[in-house]
Scaffold this active site. Structure first.
Site, PDB file in Angstrom:
ATOM      1  CG  ASN A 185      -6.568  -1.238   1.439  1.00 37.73           C
ATOM      2  OD1 ASN A 185      -5.866  -0.843   0.512  1.00 37.73           O
ATOM      3  ND2 ASN A 185      -6.064  -1.687   2.571  1.00 37.73           N
TER       4      ASN A 185
ATOM      5  CB  CYS B  25      -0.949  -0.006   1.190  1.00 37.01           C
ATOM      6  SG  CYS B  25      -1.966  -1.497   1.286  1.00 37.01           S
TER       7      CYS B  25
ATOM      8  CG  HIS C  86      -3.264   3.125   2.500  1.00 30.95           C
ATOM      9  ND1 HIS C  86      -3.810   2.731   1.300  1.00 30.95           N
ATOM     10  CD2 HIS C  86      -3.264   2.019   3.310  1.00 30.95           C
ATOM     11  CE1 HIS C  86      -4.121   1.449   1.370  1.00 30.95           C
ATOM     12  NE2 HIS C  86      -3.810   0.996   2.563  1.00 30.95           N
TER      13      HIS C  86
END
Length: 323
Positions: free
Chosen positions: A280, A111, A250
């Site tokens: 996500n 990520c 994020h």
């Protein structure tokens, strides 16, 4: 000299899966998912692989930057869900664009991947090796998710986002930090391939191919590492938190962002969030959000924008940008 973001772009599969749709395939509910994560829906590929998402994003970047494929010096794709172990997604993007003059490769930092890729592009440009780069974060996480595990499958979505960057004498990257803490690698894993072959008698195991996550430990890592990284970057740049126009974190969990906001004493309304619509998307998370912010006209030349994220490895990355 610095590196400036000239254009942004993003692409997500057309298919949208809501929390109610998820409840039809796993024991969960819209209320359960929303309260714990802030996610309401996510885009899930109907067959487009990671390279397809990246190529669509790259084409958009070229169009918005007003550049031709032959002008591109460098292509970096951040991903943990590449089509192949080799070739890289970057090389597939190069072929599909016809960017014959570019150098292309992938970066794996989960990520945090887009931050690592942008940092690498910045160094090449500052060193004078290249004048420009296409930097993309792209993922089809749906192919490494265990759809029977409600603790993880509800979290992730597919998508891609990116930026076209060039050298600049004025606006651009002010300060940045990337880091890793490998001793925590096993709290978030995915895509493991066992060393099984005909000569060692081992059978391939699929269990570690899927995303495995110690949610409690990831939560602790995120709320500590991001806060410290942001503090170091702001201090290094001599910029006060109140001077930041937007923070693009994020998009992993609204609770994590709430804690980070409180610890940094940066108002929550300055954190741009779209997790409710995308979930996500790993390395695509930050560039998708950045593109939305840009498309909406919410940032103007000279605004200070903070990009920050964390991911498997464990890794983190923070970048302060003058737009």
């Amino acid at each position: 000299m610095t590196t400036r973001i000239i254009a942004t772009g993003a692409y997500a599969p057309v298919q949208v899966i809501t929390n109610d749709d998820m409840a039809n395939v796993v024991d969960t509910s819209d209320e359960w998912i929303t309260q714990r994560t802030g996610i309401k829906e996510r885009h899930i590929s109907s067959g487009e692989n990671t390279s397809a998402l990246a190529v669509n994003t790259a084409r958009q970047l070229l169009e918005r930057a007003g550049r031709k494929a032959g002008d591109i010096d460098l292509i970096i794709v951040a991903t943990v869900t590449a089509d192949y172990s080799t070739p890289s997604v970057g090389c597939i993007v190069q072929k599909e664009l016809g960017a014959s003059n570019a150098v292309a490769f992938d970066v794996t930092a989960a990520c945090s991947g887009f931050m690592f890729a942008l940092s690498i592009a910045d160094k090449y440009i500052k060193a004078g090796m290249y004048n420009n780069a296409i930097v993309i974060g792209a993922e089809t996480l749906s192919k490494i998710v265990d759809w029977s595990d409600r603790s993880t499958c509800v979290l992730f979505g597919d998508g891609a986002g990116g930026a076209y960057v060039e050298k600049s004498e004025t606006y651009g990257i002010i300060e940045e930090e990337i880091g890793s803490k490998g001793e925590l690698y096993d709290i978030l894993t995915g895509g493991y391939t066992d060393c099984a072959n005909i000569f060692n008698g081992k059978e391939k195991e699929d269990s570690l191919w899927y995303v495995n996550m110690n949610g409690r430990e990831v939560f602790k890592f995120a709320t500590k590492s991001v806060v410290k990284s942001v503090e170091r970057v702001l201090s290094g740049a001599g910029v006060a938190a109140e001077d930041i126009k937007y923070v693009i974190p994020h998009q992993a969990n609204t609770r994590i962002v709430d804690i980070i906001s409180n610890k940094l004493r940066i108002p929550h309304e300055k954190f741009y969030m779209n997790i409710d619509r995308y979930g996500n998307t790993s390395s695509a998370s930050i560039p998708i959000a950045l593109n939305e912010l840009n498309e909406k006209g919410l940032i103007e030349r000279g605004d200070k924008v903070l990009l920050t994220g964390f991911g498997g490895g464990m890794t983190w990355g923070t970048m302060l940008v003058s737009w």
